[in-house]
Each structure stands twice: as C-alpha cells, then as structure tokens.
Design an enzyme around this catalytic site. Sequence first.
Site, PDB file in Angstrom:
ATOM      1  N   THR A 265       0.833  -1.197   0.000  1.00  0.00           N
ATOM      2  CA  THR A 265       0.000   0.000   0.000  1.00  0.00           C
ATOM      3  C   THR A 265       0.871   1.252   0.000  1.00  0.00           C
ATOM      4  O   THR A 265       1.933   1.286   0.633  1.00  0.00           O
ATOM      5  CB  THR A 265      -0.931   0.038   1.228  1.00  0.00           C
ATOM      6  OG1 THR A 265      -1.567   1.324   1.310  1.00  0.00           O
ATOM      7  CG2 THR A 265      -0.171  -0.199   2.517  1.00  0.00           C
ATOM      8  N   SER A 300      -1.736   3.531  10.659  1.00  0.00           N
ATOM      9  CA  SER A 300      -2.748   2.705  11.326  1.00  0.00           C
ATOM     10  C   SER A 300      -2.126   1.341  11.588  1.00  0.00           C
ATOM     11  O   SER A 300      -1.058   1.015  11.054  1.00  0.00           O
ATOM     12  CB  SER A 300      -4.004   2.550  10.453  1.00  0.00           C
ATOM     13  OG  SER A 300      -3.736   1.698   9.345  1.00  0.00           O
ATOM     14  N   TYR A 302      -3.242  -1.344  10.445  1.00  0.00           N
ATOM     15  CA  TYR A 302      -3.241  -2.006   9.134  1.00  0.00           C
ATOM     16  C   TYR A 302      -1.986  -1.626   8.348  1.00  0.00           C
ATOM     17  O   TYR A 302      -1.277  -2.492   7.832  1.00  0.00           O
ATOM     18  CB  TYR A 302      -4.489  -1.614   8.346  1.00  0.00           C
ATOM     19  CG  TYR A 302      -4.319  -1.743   6.855  1.00  0.00           C
ATOM     20  CD1 TYR A 302      -4.270  -2.989   6.245  1.00  0.00           C
ATOM     21  CD2 TYR A 302      -4.183  -0.609   6.047  1.00  0.00           C
ATOM     22  CE1 TYR A 302      -4.088  -3.109   4.875  1.00  0.00           C
ATOM     23  CE2 TYR A 302      -4.008  -0.723   4.683  1.00  0.00           C
ATOM     24  CZ  TYR A 302      -3.951  -1.974   4.102  1.00  0.00           C
ATOM     25  OH  TYR A 302      -3.768  -2.085   2.748  1.00  0.00           O
ATOM     26  N   HIS A 303      -1.716  -0.330   8.224  1.00  0.00           N
ATOM     27  CA  HIS A 303      -0.552   0.105   7.461  1.00  0.00           C
ATOM     28  C   HIS A 303       0.750  -0.403   8.085  1.00  0.00           C
ATOM     29  O   HIS A 303       1.703  -0.741   7.366  1.00  0.00           O
ATOM     30  CB  HIS A 303      -0.538   1.625   7.353  1.00  0.00           C
ATOM     31  CG  HIS A 303      -1.635   2.184   6.492  1.00  0.00           C
ATOM     32  ND1 HIS A 303      -2.729   2.823   7.026  1.00  0.00           N
ATOM     33  CD2 HIS A 303      -1.808   2.174   5.147  1.00  0.00           C
ATOM     34  CE1 HIS A 303      -3.534   3.200   6.047  1.00  0.00           C
ATOM     35  NE2 HIS A 303      -3.004   2.815   4.889  1.00  0.00           N
ATOM     36  N   LYS A 306       1.526  -3.831   6.910  1.00  0.00           N
ATOM     37  CA  LYS A 306       2.090  -3.831   5.565  1.00  0.00           C
ATOM     38  C   LYS A 306       3.586  -3.512   5.589  1.00  0.00           C
ATOM     39  O   LYS A 306       4.371  -4.063   4.809  1.00  0.00           O
ATOM     40  CB  LYS A 306       1.351  -2.822   4.691  1.00  0.00           C
ATOM     41  CG  LYS A 306      -0.088  -3.194   4.390  1.00  0.00           C
ATOM     42  CD  LYS A 306      -0.172  -4.351   3.407  1.00  0.00           C
ATOM     43  CE  LYS A 306      -1.553  -4.493   2.817  1.00  0.00           C
ATOM     44  NZ  LYS A 306      -1.647  -5.543   1.798  1.00  0.00           N
TER      45      LYS A 306
END
Length: 515
Positions: A265, A300, A302-303, A306
């Site tokens: 991302t 976040s 989530y990030h 990644k």
Amino acid sequence: MAIASSSLDQNQWLWFNQFSNNLFFLTSFLSFTSFKVHLDILVKISSSDRPCGQPLNQARTALPSSFTIKTSKSPFKRLVSKGDRTRKSCVVLATAAPVSKEVTANTRSGFDESRSDSSKPQRVMVIGGDGYCGWATALHLSNKGYEVAIVDSLVRRLFDHQLGLDSLTPISSIHNRLRCWKAITGKTIELYIGDICDFEFLSETFNSFEPDAVVHFGEQRSAPYSMIDRSRAVFTQKNNVIGTLNVLFAIKEFREECHLVKLGTMGEYGTPNIDIEEGYITISHNGRTDTLPYPKQASSFYHLSKVHDSNNIAFTCKAWGIRATDLNQGVVYGVKTDETSMHEQLCNRLDYDGVFGTALNRFCVQAAVGHPLTVYGKGGQTRGYLDIRDTVQCVELAIANPAKPGEFRVFNQFTEQFSVNELAALVTKAGKKLGLDVQTISVPNPRVEAEEHYYNAKHTKLIELGLKPHLLSDSLLDSLLNFAIEFKDRVDTKQIMPSVSWKKIGVKPQTVPAN
C-alpha cells in the site's frame, strides 16, 4: 461425496446445491464461540445465489457435469484430509480441469518462457481471490490464459456479517461465482478454502496446485477496521504478518522458483515533505552515499502490518533468494472489469461504508442517494488513485515480467493523484450532469493524519512495463455514478458516516447485536 448433475433434474439439483451450501454455513457458524476471526470459514448465502443462467451476450452454456467436494467427518476439521491426522481448519477443494489453451493474440503473459515447456500456461495462485481486488484479478488472469487457483478463508464475508455491513452490489457465493465463470468461458478456476495462517493447510495447497506465481491479496485491508478495537488490531497484525510469513516459508520449502507478487500500500510511506520514490531512496550523509529502503511512516495498525510484510519479504529475498515484487497500491475505485461485466453473478463487491469503502466509491454512492459528500476535516489529504481495471493490469504485468531470484522490487501502483476536495469537486460536477443535487459537508476527521500536506509520489516502473492507464474522466465518473444509482435501493444510509475513531479505539469487539 460426488454428485453428477446429469443424474438429477433441474429442481433436484437446485435443492441439493442450496441444501449443501446452507448445511456447510450452519456447521461452520456453530463453531463461532467467540470473536476469534482467525476461524477458517464462513459461507454467506446470498439470495442471488443460483446456478448461472443466460450469460450476457453469449449463448447458453451447460453447467459442469459434476462437482466434487472432499469431506471429512467433522465440520471443524479440514474437508481435505490426509491419513488419520486431525485437522484444525476447514477447507474446501473444488477440483478443476485444465484451462482452455485459447489465449488472446499478442498476449504472451499466460506463458512462462523460463519453464522447460514454454507452451504450458503459468499456474498462478491468487490468495484472497474472493475479495474486491482479488476476484477481479483472478478472472482477468484466467481470461488471459493462466491456470488460476483461488485461496481464501472467506473471512471478508464474515466481517460484513459481524458489523452489519453489505456490498452495494449483490454478491454470489464463491462456489456459484466459479460455476458461472466455468459456464460462460469454459475455464476452470480451482478453489482452496482455508486460512493461510495455518501452515499445514498452506503446505497442502502449495503441493497440490504447484504455483509458478503467487498473487497475495489475502490480508485484512482496511485501516478503519484495524482501529475499531484491540481484538481487531491484533487480528489484523496476526493475519497479515503471519500469513505473509507462511507464504514466504511455503515458497522456500516447496516452490523455490515461485514469484511472489505482494499487494502492499502507498500508505506505508505516509505523507513526507519530500518526493516519494519507488521503494528505495539514495541519500548522502557525512560524506557517504547509499541506497536504502524509503522511510516508512504508517498511519494505522493495518498500514503497520504492511510495513512489517515489506521488511520480512526484503529479508527473505536477501537470505533465501526469493523473487518478489511489492506492489504499493494506491486507493482503488470502480467496480467493473471486462470479466466481471460478463454476468450478474460475476459482479464484484462495492463497499460504501465508513469501514471498508474507499473515497471515490463512497462519494459516488453518497451522491446517488442524496447524502452530502463526507469530506474529512480540511480535505487536503492527497493520495494516489487507480481504476480497478488498472489493478488487474498491473498484476498481470508483474507476473509476465518477474523479479530475478533474490530481487525485491517495489512498484508504486497508481495512475493519478487527487486530494479529497478534488474528488468531491469531480463527483459534484459529474452528478449535476446526471441531474443530481450534490452537496458537500466537512465532518470531523476520525483519523490522525495531516489534512494539508505536500505529496508527490513517483510511479514510472509499471508504465515502463507497458501499463496503459484508465484515467479518471467525466465518462468514467458518469459510469460509476450510474452504477451507484442502479443499486441505490440497497444503500443503508446509517453506514455512510464514519464510526471508527483513531483516538478513541475501543478494547472490546464491536458487533451487531442479535435481533
């Protein structure tokens, strides 16, 4: 059990199909004793699930004559068993026949010239192939002549069930989707249902399918979802990081030449006050110069997952000689590809809610139902965007031009940059052409991010490989808005406003109470 459809009349076949799906759903659902979303499967039965009917613009094609599911005695064990060993996951393997060898002229990407028999199509495993980007990619690759297998736990459907969300578009079960694809095109996509965090399942899947390339979409992909509460933050990190580690180990142990195409991302980079390069940056410090991984500023849980993925992949490329391409993807918009437009049962999902919906998709749905466009804060947040048709094109280009052994490539995968305010202005203009009264409101920003900032990200490598972008235009916006208008009766307006706060992240799972 194996059931030959030729031995049943149409009504009996419809009954058996629906009964099987509902029985599988019921036995799986009864095992959900807590929020542990690492459970392996939920099959969500949709009212639109029915055998594929008349394909669009094509003659009627007969359904496959048989459909085989290998089962074990317990719904809490794998449906693919080996010996008498107990399995802790639940897996469905839909057996497949070879795909057609017909390939579009001048498309060589389905064939692997590095293999001893270059006439054989490459075998591509699409992890997360039931999701928004994964489904479109799996169909696209199959249509281009690749032999494709989908690996998915179907947990994305469970997220909707837990949070009371739904796609704007009606989504068929994965089984009916694949039956429909087979009926229309004659091509078979293999299906492996299970959790890649279970290495035993993943090992069996690798050894069964023997992929030449793995496209890895199989991660919890929403920043707001990862910020709902502690349990979902932990799930996001565990599912994404451990799942990717398992894929890396599976490649090392079973398919050393396999090329990993990992969906990253652009959010890994954050919003630095300098240009964003593609993965690496050359810096000079105290008289010395080196090329280093570009600094990461995740915003976040989530990030952050990644970022951990990227570091783990880079390390294994260096240590084990794995070949990998990290596609740092921007914000994806749109719903239609050539393949998903072939039939209503191939239709992709379109999320418009505040948890999974991306900015442009959400704005178009809001405009269609007369809800003001929800601009977070000042609206200067700028990101890279791309059409979902370009997502599938980028993945195909990465597969057709693989990384070298030991190489960790990073491509920034987007085509244009827009601020949130610019997107709102574009949707407002397009909406007026269609007779819509589009208003815009500023809502308190639930995220912790810069609302006005410099943003200039490089994205040349995929263009150099041959990407032909579908740039956002008035006609494309008209198409997306018309699509939203077509399904506006399915919109739950209570899901539009943001409900997840970065600063007020909870500690208990938030689920929809039973009626």
